[in-house]
Enzyme design. Structure first.
Site, short mmCIF file in Angstrom:
data_model
loop_
_atom_site.label_atom_id
_atom_site.label_comp_id
_atom_site.label_asym_id
_atom_site.label_seq_id
_atom_site.Cartn_x
_atom_site.Cartn_y
_atom_site.Cartn_z
N GLU A 18 0.80 -1.21 0.00
CA GLU A 18 0.00 0.00 0.00
C GLU A 18 0.84 1.28 0.00
OE1 GLU A 18 -2.71 -3.23 1.16
OE2 GLU A 18 -0.67 -2.67 1.76
N HIS A 75 -9.99 -6.05 10.35
CA HIS A 75 -10.55 -5.84 9.01
C HIS A 75 -11.93 -5.19 9.07
CE1 HIS A 75 -7.38 -8.66 8.10
NE2 HIS A 75 -7.59 -8.54 6.82
#
Length: 331
Positions: A60, A129
């Protein structure tokens, strides 16, 4: 006017903007061959090719940094971060680069990029998550942060975000992808930083964003049908800039307010809303501002515990009843 899913609205808007402007390209993990973890980018690799739909490694910080550089050079990247939780890996690129380059370089270059990312619980994805950490970014000057709740707003705000010359974090709650709504045949870009009153009312103001704006509207309709409570609903749509005036105007009219959010209560978006109401509508309040938010725990995996930890229509209804009872307005 078509009735489509939130997911389809995002897909169609990306495609339309890529057809309109060849400087728009997509970059992220598994968005090409796999067509995206949530199938938002289905078919776009085949239509536009690898140059404009860029699959990346699981890195990322690397691909967000690449998008910052591309935006500085005049392209308009749309980054897909698989979940907002993974954006933390790219925090330096988002907060110290994308948000600050325009100011640090005296306006000589801008960073016209969009970072699309879903978040939220309810899908049994575990604590790491399932977070709503939009406050981390709404806190940062130089970023714009939007959170549409309906397919129509998803389209209008994504159009606006792609065409904006500043970096925009575009929040998508996982629970919204399959929700449906009417979308006009022609959609104009929304004004980033402008909230929407989605239901007029006089008894109490309910303020929410993303999933909880949808829940707020559903609760308001049910309360009106079953109890005659006439609630006004304000969908924030944008967290930075924040439309404080629409919030204040609504609370001045109703005299009561409940804020609903999917993030944690302490230091949350609701705290900022409550402070804004205190600043702009204190003399109009008939009761303290109540907040409905997630339990302050890492979200459990077990479905019953996860459901209990998240804000719900029931917890919002209870807060509304308590507020109205405090001022003797409940019918």
């Amino acid at each position: 006017m078509a009735v489509i899913t939130y997911r389809q609205a995002l897909h169609d808007t990306l495609r339309e903007e890529m057809l309109r402007d060849e400087d728009v390209f997509l970059i992220g993990e598994e968005i090409g061959v796999f067509e995206g973890s949530y199938k938002i980018t289905a078919g776009l690799l085949k239509e536009f090719g690898e140059k404009r739909v860029r699959d990346t490694p699981i890195a990322e910080e690397g691909f967000v940094g690449a998008a910052v550089g591309a935006a500085m050079l005049g392209l308009r990247p749309v980054v897909e971060l698989m979940t907002i939780n993974f954006s933390l890996i790219a925090l330096d690129q988002i907060v110290n680069h994308a948000a600050k380059i325009y100011g640090m370089f005296g306006g000589q270059t801008s960073v016209p990029m969009v970072m699309r990312t879903p978040g939220g619980g309810g899908q049994q994805l575990g604590a790491t998550h399932s977070q709503n950490i939009e406050l981390y970014y709404a806190f940062v000057p130089g970023l714009k942060v939007v959170a549409p709740s309906t397919p129509a707003d998803a389209k209008a705000l994504l159009l606006a975000s792609i065409r904006d010359n500043d970096p925009v974090l575009f929040l998508e709650n996982l629970a919204l992808y399959n929700t449906k709504g009417e979308v006009p045949d022609v959609v104009e870009p929304a004004e980033i930083g402008k909230a929407k009153v989605t239901r007029e009312g006089t008894d109490i103001t309910i303020i929410g964003y993303s999933r909880m704006a949808l829940v707020a509207h559903q609760v308001a309709e049910k309360l009106h049908a079953e109890e005659g409570i006439n609630a006004e609903v304000v969908d924030l749509r944008s967290l930075r800039p924040l439309d404080r005036q629409t919030i204040v105007d609504s609370v001045r009219k109703t005299g009561c307010a409940v804020v609903a959010e999917d993030d944690w209560l302490t230091y949350g978006i609701g705290a900022e809303i409550a402070a804004s109401i205190s600043d702009g509508a204190f003399d109009y309040l008939d009761a303290p501002v109540r907040r409905v938010a997630a339990a302050e725990v890492p979200l459990p995996y077990a479905k019953p515990l996860e459901r209990a930890a998240l804000p719900s229509a029931e917890s919002l209804t209870t807060a509304i009843h308590q507020t109205l009872d405090a001022v003797g307005r409940r019918r």
